[in-house]
Design a protein around this motif. Structure first.
Motif, PDB file in Angstrom:
ATOM      1  N   LEU A  82       0.821  -1.210   0.000  1.00 21.12           N
ATOM      2  CA  LEU A  82       0.000   0.000   0.000  1.00 21.12           C
ATOM      3  C   LEU A  82       0.857   1.265   0.000  1.00 21.12           C
ATOM      4  N   SER A  83       2.051   1.195   0.561  1.00 18.24           N
ATOM      5  CA  SER A  83       2.962   2.338   0.521  1.00 18.24           C
ATOM      6  C   SER A  83       3.382   2.649  -0.916  1.00 18.24           C
ATOM      7  N   VAL A  84       3.637   1.614  -1.677  1.00 22.21           N
ATOM      8  CA  VAL A  84       3.993   1.792  -3.093  1.00 22.21           C
ATOM      9  C   VAL A  84       2.764   2.250  -3.864  1.00 22.21           C
ATOM     10  N   GLN A  85       1.657   1.568  -3.643  1.00 19.28           N
ATOM     11  CA  GLN A  85       0.425   1.862  -4.364  1.00 19.28           C
ATOM     12  C   GLN A  85      -0.027   3.314  -4.160  1.00 19.28           C
ATOM     13  N   GLY A  86       0.142   3.828  -2.964  1.00 19.65           N
ATOM     14  CA  GLY A  86      -0.315   5.176  -2.663  1.00 19.65           C
ATOM     15  C   GLY A  86       0.580   6.285  -3.191  1.00 19.65           C
ATOM     16  N   ARG A  87       1.764   5.940  -3.698  1.00 20.18           N
ATOM     17  CA  ARG A  87       2.715   6.977  -4.121  1.00 20.18           C
ATOM     18  C   ARG A  87       3.078   6.967  -5.592  1.00 20.18           C
ATOM     19  N   TRP A  88       2.980   5.835  -6.247  1.00 22.99           N
ATOM     20  CA  TRP A  88       3.602   5.716  -7.559  1.00 22.99           C
ATOM     21  C   TRP A  88       2.973   6.578  -8.642  1.00 22.99           C
ATOM     22  N   LYS A  89       1.639   6.703  -8.665  1.00 23.45           N
ATOM     23  CA  LYS A  89       1.013   7.478  -9.742  1.00 23.45           C
ATOM     24  C   LYS A  89       1.374   8.958  -9.661  1.00 23.45           C
ATOM     25  N   ALA A  90       1.348   9.522  -8.461  1.00 26.12           N
ATOM     26  CA  ALA A  90       1.711  10.935  -8.304  1.00 26.12           C
ATOM     27  C   ALA A  90       3.167  11.151  -8.698  1.00 26.12           C
ATOM     28  N   LEU A  91       4.026  10.231  -8.317  1.00 21.12           N
ATOM     29  CA  LEU A  91       5.440  10.340  -8.668  1.00 21.12           C
ATOM     30  C   LEU A  91       5.620  10.267 -10.181  1.00 21.12           C
ATOM     31  N   MET A  92       4.896   9.384 -10.808  1.00 22.01           N
ATOM     32  CA  MET A  92       4.991   9.234 -12.260  1.00 22.01           C
ATOM     33  C   MET A  92       4.548  10.518 -12.966  1.00 22.01           C
ATOM     34  N   ARG A  93       3.440  11.080 -12.512  1.00 18.18           N
ATOM     35  CA  ARG A  93       2.958  12.331 -13.110  1.00 18.18           C
ATOM     36  C   ARG A  93       3.948  13.469 -12.865  1.00 18.18           C
TER      37      ARG A  93
END
Length: 102
Positions: A82-93
């Motif tokens: 969940l730590s990865v899931q909650g951060r990756w999209k914002a980081l990618m954008r």
């Protein structure tokens, strides 16, 4: 973008990145991209750095065609999925990349 001093200040975290990347058997291109992503977005709080590092590796693995599962990345960096899931999209954008739509 980050400063050269960011590399020195986060040397320990970059070593952690290398260890996790070894466990995931990631190529150098993915490791370099992950380090760039992490250093460009280093969180202030130390407790947030490990999950941010994992998210950077996950995004780099997607961006370089070396995709690993969120669970595999989380396990390699000793954080929850969940730590990865909650951060990756914002980081990618933030990196100027478009998240996959699967």
């Amino acid at each position: 973008m980050y400063r050269a001093s960011d590399e020195v200040e986060n040397e320990e975290w970059l070593a952690t990145l290398e260890g996790g990347a070894d466990r995931l058997n990631l190529p150098s291109e993915t490791r370099t991209r992950a380090a760039d992503l992490f250093l460009s977005t280093v969180p202030e709080a130390d407790r947030s750095k490990q999950p941010a590092l994992a998210a950077a590796v996950y995004v780099a693995s997607l961006a370089t065609g070396e995709a690993r599962s969120q669970q595999d990345v989380a396990d390699a960096f000793d954080v929850s999925r969940l730590s990865v899931q909650g951060r990756w999209k914002a980081l990618m954008r933030e990196a100027g990349l478009e998240p996959p739509s699967w």
